[in-house]
Design a protein around this motif. Structure first.
Motif, short mmCIF file in Angstrom:
data_model
loop_
_atom_site.label_atom_id
_atom_site.label_comp_id
_atom_site.label_asym_id
_atom_site.label_seq_id
_atom_site.Cartn_x
_atom_site.Cartn_y
_atom_site.Cartn_z
N TYR A 101 0.82 -1.21 0.00
CA TYR A 101 0.00 0.00 0.00
C TYR A 101 0.85 1.26 0.00
CZ TYR A 101 -3.66 -3.33 0.94
OH TYR A 101 -4.52 -4.39 0.85
N PHE A 102 1.97 1.26 0.72
CA PHE A 102 2.84 2.42 0.74
C PHE A 102 3.50 2.65 -0.62
CE2 PHE A 102 2.87 1.63 5.38
CZ PHE A 102 2.46 2.89 5.79
N VAL A 103 3.94 1.59 -1.27
CA VAL A 103 4.59 1.72 -2.57
C VAL A 103 3.59 2.20 -3.62
CG1 VAL A 103 5.72 0.43 -4.43
CG2 VAL A 103 6.40 0.05 -2.08
N VAL A 104 2.42 1.61 -3.64
CA VAL A 104 1.41 2.01 -4.63
C VAL A 104 1.01 3.48 -4.42
CG1 VAL A 104 -0.98 1.63 -5.37
CG2 VAL A 104 0.56 -0.30 -5.09
N THR A 105 0.81 3.86 -3.17
CA THR A 105 0.45 5.25 -2.89
C THR A 105 1.57 6.20 -3.30
OG1 THR A 105 -0.92 4.53 -1.03
CG2 THR A 105 -0.28 6.85 -1.08
N GLY A 106 2.80 5.85 -2.97
CA GLY A 106 3.94 6.68 -3.34
C GLY A 106 4.10 6.82 -4.85
N LEU A 107 3.95 5.73 -5.57
CA LEU A 107 4.04 5.80 -7.03
C LEU A 107 2.88 6.60 -7.63
CD1 LEU A 107 5.30 2.22 -7.91
CD2 LEU A 107 6.55 4.36 -8.14
N ALA A 108 1.69 6.47 -7.06
CA ALA A 108 0.55 7.24 -7.54
C ALA A 108 0.78 8.74 -7.34
CB ALA A 108 -0.73 6.80 -6.85
N VAL A 109 1.31 9.11 -6.19
CA VAL A 109 1.64 10.52 -5.94
C VAL A 109 2.73 10.96 -6.92
CG1 VAL A 109 2.70 12.09 -4.26
CG2 VAL A 109 0.90 10.52 -3.54
N GLY A 110 3.71 10.10 -7.17
CA GLY A 110 4.76 10.40 -8.14
C GLY A 110 4.19 10.62 -9.54
N ILE A 111 3.19 9.84 -9.91
CA ILE A 111 2.55 10.01 -11.22
C ILE A 111 1.91 11.40 -11.30
CG2 ILE A 111 0.60 9.27 -12.65
CD1 ILE A 111 1.23 6.40 -11.75
N ILE A 112 1.21 11.77 -10.27
CA ILE A 112 0.52 13.07 -10.27
C ILE A 112 1.54 14.21 -10.34
CG2 ILE A 112 -0.91 14.62 -8.87
CD1 ILE A 112 -2.27 11.99 -7.82
N GLY A 114 4.70 14.01 -11.23
CA GLY A 114 5.45 13.89 -12.48
C GLY A 114 4.70 14.44 -13.68
N GLY A 115 3.38 14.34 -13.67
CA GLY A 115 2.58 14.90 -14.75
C GLY A 115 2.73 16.40 -14.87
N TYR A 116 2.97 17.07 -13.76
CA TYR A 116 3.17 18.52 -13.77
C TYR A 116 4.60 18.90 -14.13
CZ TYR A 116 -1.37 19.01 -11.57
OH TYR A 116 -2.72 18.97 -11.30
N LEU A 117 5.54 18.01 -13.88
CA LEU A 117 6.95 18.33 -14.10
C LEU A 117 7.42 18.02 -15.51
CD1 LEU A 117 8.49 16.98 -10.77
CD2 LEU A 117 7.94 19.35 -11.36
N ASN A 118 7.19 16.77 -15.93
CA ASN A 118 7.76 16.33 -17.20
C ASN A 118 7.01 15.08 -17.64
OD1 ASN A 118 9.42 15.16 -19.19
ND2 ASN A 118 11.27 16.05 -18.29
N ILE A 119 6.76 14.94 -18.92
CA ILE A 119 6.01 13.79 -19.44
C ILE A 119 6.82 12.50 -19.25
CG2 ILE A 119 6.82 13.99 -21.82
CD1 ILE A 119 3.26 13.07 -20.69
N TYR A 120 8.15 12.59 -19.31
CA TYR A 120 8.98 11.40 -19.13
C TYR A 120 8.94 10.91 -17.68
CZ TYR A 120 10.68 12.58 -23.74
OH TYR A 120 10.75 12.86 -25.07
N VAL A 121 8.90 11.85 -16.75
CA VAL A 121 8.79 11.48 -15.34
C VAL A 121 7.44 10.81 -15.11
CG1 VAL A 121 8.71 12.37 -12.98
CG2 VAL A 121 10.35 13.33 -14.61
N PHE A 122 6.39 11.39 -15.69
CA PHE A 122 5.05 10.81 -15.57
C PHE A 122 5.03 9.37 -16.06
CE2 PHE A 122 1.22 9.68 -17.94
CZ PHE A 122 0.27 9.72 -16.93
N TRP A 123 5.54 9.13 -17.28
CA TRP A 123 5.50 7.79 -17.85
C TRP A 123 6.40 6.82 -17.09
CZ3 TRP A 123 1.70 5.99 -20.34
CH2 TRP A 123 0.94 6.82 -21.15
#
Length: 156
Positions: A101-112, A114-123
């Motif tokens: 649950y911690f990893v999934v939540t952390g990666l989901a926050v990273g996706i969000i 990352g979407g604002y920072l850079n498309i490569y980070v998001f993907w």
């Protein structure tokens, strides 16, 4: 105990194969025979070399450790007891459930973010999350089948 010895031998072979593959890939990449010019930057090459040599070191260490265990019956018995300790297995299972649950939540926050920072980070975060969830689902399916068949065997 022979089954456990074979298990250790398989681990040693696996570690040796990893060492050979990593040495080959590192050598070929540093000679310029494989790789892409876009990722030939010094920082990235140094990072990959460090990662490969760390993995090689850990694999060689585990091979030496397993050789020592195989040659000493007392160490073999200690290692067997250590690996098959039920309390340790329960702790690892509980930690693995919460860790998911911690990893999934952390990666989901990273996706969000990352979407604002850079498309490569998001993907990158998206692919990491997808990979993690697929592997977790596959392992759950595999173990469920394994333990279900073990229960059916014991009932018969």
């Amino acid at each position: 105990m022979d089954t456990y010895k074979n298990k250790i031998r398989v681990r040693m072979i696996y570690s040796a194969v990893i060492v050979l593959i990593l040495l080959t890939v590192t050598f070929l990449a540093n000679m310029g025979l494989i790789g892409f010019p876009a990722v030939e930057r010094d920082f990235f090459r140094g990072f990959i070399n460090g990662l490969c040599f760390s993995a090689i070191g850990m694999s060689v260490f585990s091979i030496v450790r397993y050789l020592r265990i195989l040659n000493d019956k007392e160490k073999l018995k200690e290692q067997y007891i250590k690996e098959n300790d039920e309390l340790k297995k329960k702790i690892v299972a509980e930690a693995g459930t919460n860790e998911y649950y911690f990893v999934v939540t952390g990666l989901a926050v990273g996706i969000i973010i990352g979407g604002y920072l850079n498309i490569y980070v998001f993907w990158s975060f998206y692919i990491a999350l997808l990979y993690y969830c697929l592997i977790r689902g596959f392992l759950c399916f595999l173990y469920k089948r394994k333990y279900k068949s073990d229960e059916e065997d014991s009932e018969q």
